[in-house]
Design a protein around this motif. Sequence first.
Motif, PDB file in Angstrom:
ATOM      1  N   CYS A 184       0.853  -1.188   0.000  1.00  0.00           N
ATOM      2  CA  CYS A 184       0.000   0.000   0.000  1.00  0.00           C
ATOM      3  C   CYS A 184       0.882   1.228   0.000  1.00  0.00           C
ATOM      4  O   CYS A 184       2.054   1.174   0.388  1.00  0.00           O
ATOM      5  N   SER A 185       0.290   2.350  -0.426  1.00  0.00           N
ATOM      6  CA  SER A 185       1.093   3.550  -0.623  1.00  0.00           C
ATOM      7  C   SER A 185       0.271   4.798  -0.320  1.00  0.00           C
ATOM      8  O   SER A 185      -0.962   4.764  -0.250  1.00  0.00           O
ATOM      9  N   ARG A 186       0.994   5.895  -0.177  1.00  0.00           N
ATOM     10  CA  ARG A 186       0.331   7.186   0.003  1.00  0.00           C
ATOM     11  C   ARG A 186      -0.179   7.747  -1.324  1.00  0.00           C
ATOM     12  O   ARG A 186      -0.714   8.859  -1.362  1.00  0.00           O
ATOM     13  N   ASP A 187      -0.005   7.001  -2.415  1.00  0.00           N
ATOM     14  CA  ASP A 187      -0.522   7.452  -3.707  1.00  0.00           C
ATOM     15  C   ASP A 187      -1.986   7.055  -3.908  1.00  0.00           C
ATOM     16  O   ASP A 187      -2.489   7.026  -5.028  1.00  0.00           O
ATOM     17  N   LYS A 188      -2.671   6.710  -2.795  1.00  0.00           N
ATOM     18  CA  LYS A 188      -4.100   6.364  -2.796  1.00  0.00           C
ATOM     19  C   LYS A 188      -4.353   5.062  -3.548  1.00  0.00           C
ATOM     20  O   LYS A 188      -5.311   4.940  -4.313  1.00  0.00           O
ATOM     21  N   SER A 189      -3.495   4.080  -3.289  1.00  0.00           N
ATOM     22  CA  SER A 189      -3.697   2.788  -3.940  1.00  0.00           C
ATOM     23  C   SER A 189      -3.083   1.677  -3.115  1.00  0.00           C
ATOM     24  O   SER A 189      -2.247   1.915  -2.248  1.00  0.00           O
ATOM     25  N   TRP A 190      -3.538   0.444  -3.388  1.00  0.00           N
ATOM     26  CA  TRP A 190      -2.882  -0.751  -2.869  1.00  0.00           C
ATOM     27  C   TRP A 190      -2.846  -1.779  -3.993  1.00  0.00           C
ATOM     28  O   TRP A 190      -3.618  -1.703  -4.953  1.00  0.00           O
TER      29      TRP A 190
END
Length: 499
Positions: free
Chosen positions: A319-325
């Motif tokens: 998961c990431s802070r780029d609004k995705s997993w």
Amino acid sequence: MSTIVCAISGQPPEEPCFSPKTGHVYEKRLILKIIESSGKCPVTKEELTQDDLVDMKANKAVRPRPAAATSIPGMLQLLQSEWDALMTETYELKTNLDTTRKQLSHALYQHDAACRVVARLLRERDASRAQVQQLQEQLANSRPLPAGVSAAGDDSAEIGLTPDILQRMTECSKALSKTRKKRDFPDLAPVSDVKRLSCVGSHPTHQSTAPGILCIDVHKTDDTRIVTGGVDTQVIIFDAKKEKMAAKMVGHTKKVTTVVMHPTREVVISASADNTARVWANTTGDWAGEYTCATVVRKHTAEVTDVSLHPLGDFFSTCSRDKSWALHDLTQGRVVRHVTDLAGGYTSLRFHPDGLILAGGCEDKTVNVWDIKEQKIVATLSGHEGEVDTLSFSENGYYLATGSRDGAVKIWDLRKPLNIQTLNVDGPVNSVRFDSTGQYLAVAANTLQVFNFETKSSLGLTCELKDHQGPVMGAVLGQHARTLASVSMDRSLKLFHIK
């Protein structure tokens, strides 16, 4: 007029004496004082006694005064001349002293500036060498991506959740659900023993130039295998039995946020603030041998905050802070499914013990529970007042512990789902981790605390450990809760055993 001169004063002596031993003439009162103090001739440095002196006859007539000293005005004139000469000499000495001080100050300034320049150049040289070494190791550890997978990880590279994958996950979930209900833990350490956990070792495993260890994981069946990730961009495998580093993995270019050790393979997964996750594999057959980078996940465009391994052992999520997993195939090194355009960035992610549910902590202070089959949110847990940076499922799958920057640990009953208890700790919660039995919960904040289920739905404090000198970033309980390993911003890995 006498031509005899004292060898000491250079003036005609009033009471001369001669030493046959040295061959010099002295003023008697002067040489006697020197013999009493040192016993040597001040000119030749030979041993000299009073018996070595012979008195000499000299003209006792009083020498006339200079003409200028025969009157008071003349004596005043002499004194004035001597004073003027003294003042002139003093001025010249002060001038020379001031000039010397300025020269010394300038020389010291130049030396200090030169030292600063040399120190800066040395730092730049060391940084350049480290960067070159890191790039060389990264190049040596990298390998070409499989055909059809781009370096950027575009959507076309996804293989999707195929019926075969879903069937394998479903069968795994059913098998684990059946065995979990029948499991018993006769060797589990009682609360009275866990209260006696004490530090038996402290190890600064990462570099001091970038202090801080951010994450930790312990092998599921071997407490001596510990993996850590730090601010220094390195992933370290530590042998707790030998109390030394077993392997070092270099490849990330920014801090390592999460590390996961595979329970059945010699594989380590790491995530970093450099927007990548890496799969490190050991092909030597020895878990303490050399690890190389087998896969680099470049699917995300912002910091990869967490990694979780699926119970099957063949898949892992990021998961990431780029609004995705994303879900990845560990064996093939490919992206299975990338879920994008979410409401906010994700700061933590964990698979449910059965493998069909995924929980993710969000920047918007909520926890989203996902159905893996449908890839959609089936529940949203609200109540935290800060980002949810960490979460952990209990072994029986009934409870979920979440930790936030608001200093609160919330326990959720997933069967309802409701928040059944809130634990307040000192400082932001950096890590929560249930042990393999689900009976104990390790909480890492400003201090390290261990809680246990006093009843079926209520946790109580078991012990608090204050051995670290900085915020505790991660903690993992070993088998049967008889050991505990923790890491901190004080750059130390600490090991705790029951005494």
